[in-house]
Design a protein around this motif. Structure first.
Motif, short mmCIF file in Angstrom:
data_model
loop_
_atom_site.label_atom_id
_atom_site.label_comp_id
_atom_site.label_asym_id
_atom_site.label_seq_id
_atom_site.Cartn_x
_atom_site.Cartn_y
_atom_site.Cartn_z
N TRP A 132 -83.26 -53.99 60.90
CA TRP A 132 -83.59 -54.22 59.49
C TRP A 132 -82.05 -54.09 58.77
CZ3 TRP A 132 -81.51 -51.55 55.17
CH2 TRP A 132 -82.21 -51.78 54.04
N LYS B 282 -80.42 -57.67 56.97
CA LYS B 282 -79.79 -57.71 55.86
C LYS B 282 -78.49 -58.26 55.72
CE LYS B 282 -82.91 -55.41 53.18
NZ LYS B 282 -83.54 -56.08 51.94
N GLU C 122 -80.97 -49.48 49.20
CA GLU C 122 -82.25 -49.67 49.77
C GLU C 122 -82.70 -48.59 50.47
OE1 GLU C 122 -83.98 -52.72 49.70
OE2 GLU C 122 -82.46 -54.25 49.29
N ASN C 123 -83.88 -48.27 50.14
CA ASN C 123 -84.75 -47.25 50.90
C ASN C 123 -85.76 -47.70 52.01
OD1 ASN C 123 -85.69 -47.60 48.61
ND2 ASN C 123 -86.43 -45.56 48.26
N PRO C 124 -85.37 -48.38 53.09
CA PRO C 124 -86.66 -48.84 53.85
C PRO C 124 -87.77 -48.14 54.20
CG PRO C 124 -84.47 -48.44 55.11
CD PRO C 124 -84.29 -47.91 53.75
N VAL D 46 -77.77 -47.49 52.56
CA VAL D 46 -79.30 -47.30 53.10
C VAL D 46 -79.75 -45.79 52.97
CG1 VAL D 46 -80.39 -47.54 55.28
CG2 VAL D 46 -78.43 -49.02 54.92
N LYS E 155 -81.94 -42.67 44.77
CA LYS E 155 -81.55 -44.03 44.67
C LYS E 155 -81.40 -44.50 43.09
CE LYS E 155 -83.57 -48.59 45.46
NZ LYS E 155 -84.81 -49.53 46.10
N VAL F 176 -75.93 -52.61 46.81
CA VAL F 176 -77.03 -52.77 46.93
C VAL F 176 -77.58 -51.37 47.38
CG1 VAL F 176 -79.01 -53.92 47.83
CG2 VAL F 176 -77.38 -55.15 47.15
N SER G 110 -90.49 -43.73 52.20
CA SER G 110 -89.08 -44.07 51.41
C SER G 110 -89.26 -43.63 49.96
CB SER G 110 -89.18 -45.45 51.62
OG SER G 110 -90.26 -46.22 50.97
N LEU H 293 -73.71 -52.11 51.02
CA LEU H 293 -75.19 -51.81 51.28
C LEU H 293 -75.36 -50.36 51.56
CD1 LEU H 293 -78.01 -52.56 51.79
CD2 LEU H 293 -77.47 -52.90 54.37
#
Length: 278
Positions: A63, A67, A40-42, A9, A25, A38, A18, A7
């Motif tokens: 968060w 995940k 992810e940009n929360p 981030v 990304k 994976v 984001s 993950l």
């Protein structure tokens, strides 16, 4: 058993969104396309970046743990712009405290772009007392923390807390520690705080990104809080890169954009470690 996930981030900065990290990304996905990673940009801190670094970090931590419940996360990385890097340092400390890292997730990359690791007290010559009063009244908790004005003696400020043994040890679990900082034109985060340095780089418009591997020695008689933060953080094996921005004044936000920051992002791709890479 489901495949182990790496993950990654991506965290935006103060008053940001984001989407600001969409280009970063996109490039990471193109270069590290795998069903085992994976990106992810929360958006959980959008509109809430002024309520203090710890509150923002707690939202990110929660968060990440959700995940972890949704997928088999075995590796964790952070790619951060500006304040996002400070959030991540607090989150990493929480994860280390709760034995999430390195026991349940293996820490891989901690990469920051224009993050004020030594704070953002760039106008201290105005007088700490006056500056502190103005910041507290007008700007709120986050900026008060960033300018090292959240404790009257400066000894108990948030940045000191994030540079204590626990937090340094937690950062030390990461395989790859990388910082990028603008040499000039960044009116938000200057080179010294972004690169965890005491001495500026010489300007050289003939290059785009350069490895800053200089050896520095403290020579000043009066030790400031920034020097204490510098000393603590330099127990870690940082890779520092000096960025020569393309535009004046907009360097801070340009760093992560397609049009003006592609040279930085291209370089970042060469520094990103993925366990399945090569």
């Amino acid at each position: 058993m489901s495949k182990t996930i790496h993950l990654v981030v991506l965290l935006h900065g103060i008053n940001g969104t984001s989407s600001e990290l969409d280009y970063v990304k996109e490039q990471l996905i193109q270069h590290f396309d795998s069903d085992g990673v994976v990106f992810e940009n929360p958006s959980i801190n959008e509109g809430f970046t002024n309520d203090g670094c710890i509150k923002g970090a707690e939202r990110i931590y929660d968060w990440i743990m959700k995940k972890k419940e949704e997928m088999n996360v075995g590796f964790i990385s952070f790619v951060c712009h500006s304040l996002g890097g400070i959030y991540a340092r607090a989150v990493i400390g929480m994860m280390y405290r709760d034995e999430v890292i390195p026991g349940r997730m293996m820490p891989m990359n901690y990469i920051t772009l224009a993050t004020p690791h030594l704070g953002a007290r760039q106008h201290a010559h105005l007088g700490d007392t006056i500056t502190g009063m103005v910041v507290k009244v007008i700007c709120g908790p986050t900026v008060t923390e960033l300018t090292l004005n959240d404790h009257p003696t400066k000894d108990g400020c948030l940045f000191s807390h994030l540079s204590d043994k626990h937090h340094i040890d937690s950062l030390g679990t990461f395989r790859n520690l990388v910082v990028y900082s603008n040499v000039s034109s960044d009116i938000t985060v200057n080179y010294l705080t972004g690169a965890i340095r005491r001495e500026h780089m010489d300007e050289d418009k003939g290059v785009k990104v350069v490895h800053d591997d200089r050896l520095e020695i403290l020579k000043c008689k009066k030790v400031r809080i920034e020097d204490k933060l510098y000393t603590a953080l330099n127990a870690l094996p940082w890779k520092r890169f000096a960025v020569y921005p393309k535009r004046m004044l907009f360097a801070h936000t340009d760093m992560v954009t397609r049009k003006y920051g592609h040279h930085v992002v291209e370089h970042l791709l060469t520094q990103f470690y993925h366990p399945n890479k090569d």
